[in-house]
Scaffold this active site. Sequence first.
Site, short mmCIF file in Angstrom:
data_model
loop_
_atom_site.label_atom_id
_atom_site.label_comp_id
_atom_site.label_asym_id
_atom_site.label_seq_id
_atom_site.Cartn_x
_atom_site.Cartn_y
_atom_site.Cartn_z
N SER A 1 45.48 44.77 55.98
CA SER A 1 44.68 44.95 56.50
C SER A 1 44.02 46.14 57.23
O SER A 1 44.47 46.53 58.47
CB SER A 1 43.57 43.54 56.61
N TYR B 1 44.31 35.53 62.06
CA TYR B 1 44.45 36.60 60.66
C TYR B 1 44.24 37.68 61.59
O TYR B 1 45.77 38.89 60.53
CB TYR B 1 42.59 36.72 60.18
N1 LIG Z 1 38.45 41.56 50.78
C1 LIG Z 1 38.35 42.08 52.11
O1 LIG Z 1 37.46 42.09 52.34
C2 LIG Z 1 40.27 42.33 51.93
C3 LIG Z 1 40.35 42.88 53.65
C4 LIG Z 1 41.83 43.36 53.48
C5 LIG Z 1 42.61 42.38 53.30
N2 LIG Z 1 42.62 41.45 52.24
C6 LIG Z 1 43.84 41.12 52.02
O2 LIG Z 1 43.55 40.90 50.58
C7 LIG Z 1 44.29 39.72 49.81
C8 LIG Z 1 43.19 39.23 49.02
O3 LIG Z 1 42.17 38.68 49.26
P1 LIG Z 1 40.80 38.68 48.65
O4 LIG Z 1 39.60 39.21 49.35
O5 LIG Z 1 40.54 39.38 46.96
O6 LIG Z 1 40.37 37.19 48.55
P2 LIG Z 1 40.75 36.31 47.37
O7 LIG Z 1 39.85 36.76 46.05
O8 LIG Z 1 40.36 34.63 48.07
O9 LIG Z 1 42.24 36.16 47.10
C9 LIG Z 1 43.69 35.57 47.50
C10 LIG Z 1 44.12 34.89 46.65
O10 LIG Z 1 45.09 34.62 47.62
C11 LIG Z 1 45.58 33.23 47.09
N3 LIG Z 1 46.34 31.98 47.77
C12 LIG Z 1 45.66 31.99 49.14
N4 LIG Z 1 46.20 30.81 49.80
C13 LIG Z 1 47.49 30.57 48.36
C14 LIG Z 1 48.24 29.96 48.84
N5 LIG Z 1 48.27 29.32 49.83
N6 LIG Z 1 49.68 29.61 48.24
C15 LIG Z 1 49.32 31.16 46.93
N7 LIG Z 1 47.88 31.72 46.69
C16 LIG Z 1 47.13 31.56 48.16
C17 LIG Z 1 43.78 32.99 46.33
O11 LIG Z 1 44.67 32.16 44.51
P3 LIG Z 1 44.54 30.28 44.84
O12 LIG Z 1 43.60 29.81 45.75
O13 LIG Z 1 44.30 29.89 43.88
O14 LIG Z 1 45.88 29.70 45.27
C18 LIG Z 1 43.87 33.96 45.97
O15 LIG Z 1 44.01 34.05 44.51
C19 LIG Z 1 44.80 39.14 51.22
O16 LIG Z 1 45.56 38.74 51.54
C20 LIG Z 1 43.53 39.57 52.00
O17 LIG Z 1 44.04 39.32 53.73
C21 LIG Z 1 40.84 41.02 51.88
#
Ligand SMILES: NC(=O)c1ccc[n+]([C@@H]2O[C@H](COP(=O)([O-])OP(=O)(O)OC[C@H]3O[C@@H](n4cnc5c(N)ncnc54)[C@H](OP(=O)(O)O)[C@@H]3O)[C@@H](O)[C@H]2O)c1
Length: 252
Positions: free
Chosen positions: A136, A149
């Site tokens: 991130s 985080y």
């Molecule tokens: N959106 C942003 O602004 C942003 C910015 C920087 C980095 N990121 C990173 O991008 C990645 C995806 O985030 P997102 O924003 O797309 O959020 P999201 O829609 O909440 O996606 C998170 C994913 O992680 C999975 N997950 C969470 N806990 C898990 C577990 N214990 N086992 C297996 N899978 C798990 C969820 O699947 P299930 O709940 O079905 O398990 C979901 O598919 C994350 O690593 C986040 O830190 C996001």
Amino acid sequence: MDISTRTVFIAGATSGIGLALARRFAAAGSTVVVGGRRTDLLAGAAAEGFATVTVDVTDGDSVDRARDTVLRDHPGLDTVVTMSGVMIPEDLRDPAHFGAARQTVDTNLLGTIRVIDAFTPHLIARGGGTVVTVTSGIAFLPFPPMPTYAATKAAVHAYSEALRAQLDGTGVEVSELVPPAVAVTPEHARANPRALGLDAFADEVMDLLGADPTPHEILVEGVRMHRWAERDGTYDELVAQRSQALSMLPGR
Ligand SMILES: NC(=O)c1ccc[n+]([C@@H]2O[C@H](COP(=O)([O-])OP(=O)(O)OC[C@H]3O[C@@H](n4cnc5c(N)ncnc54)[C@H](OP(=O)(O)O)[C@@H]3O)[C@@H](O)[C@H]2O)c1
């Protein structure tokens, strides 16, 4: 990497960035296995034509079972994306935050390590492949409402660098995806009007991933000010600005 010929497992592709990238890999011609815990969303992904696997990255047995299923059905797997993550605000003045800290470390850091450990022997044995880790902008420029985080994402950055060095010579490359704030839901877009739209972000990511050689870091334009803040001399000013978001914590 050639994004049209890969066989990809994305742990954490039931929603958000993972699902958007899964769709783009598939549209480009690659085969994608979508992983996650939420069975309703896995069923939705299956209905779209994806292979799916249930996985909880906080549970080593679950990760190993998922690995066995993925490699049984897709022995040519060459790309693993460690997308699973949670993003939880914490008030460090209240020790009750510890549960959130533990869950964040277990998912974002140890979950990443579990998935990489499960697939690395396969990738080394086949003589090549790609591990895409996910950090991130917050790994490089803290966002004070989300301290653990930020710590886990900085840790995954450091881990990715070491992994790349250790896998040198095996044919397995390591690429770190560094998203800025991305609006993955309408609520996110309302809460942070400056967040990048999911489609625009995912398109930019696929363009960058498609470069040869695969870049060590996937840095869309919108994250470069965070990634390079320390080098650019803007770090202190940006951390002070971002500290204003502490008012989002209940009781502040
Ligand atoms: N959106 C942003 O602004 C942003 C910015 C920087 C980095 N990121 C990173 O991008 C990645 C995806 O985030 P997102 O924003 O797309 O959020 P999201 O829609 O909440 O996606 C998170 C994913 O992680 C999975 N997950 C969470 N806990 C898990 C577990 N214990 N086992 C297996 N899978 C798990 C969820 O699947 P299930 O709940 O079905 O398990 C979901 O598919 C994350 O690593 C986040 O830190 C996001």
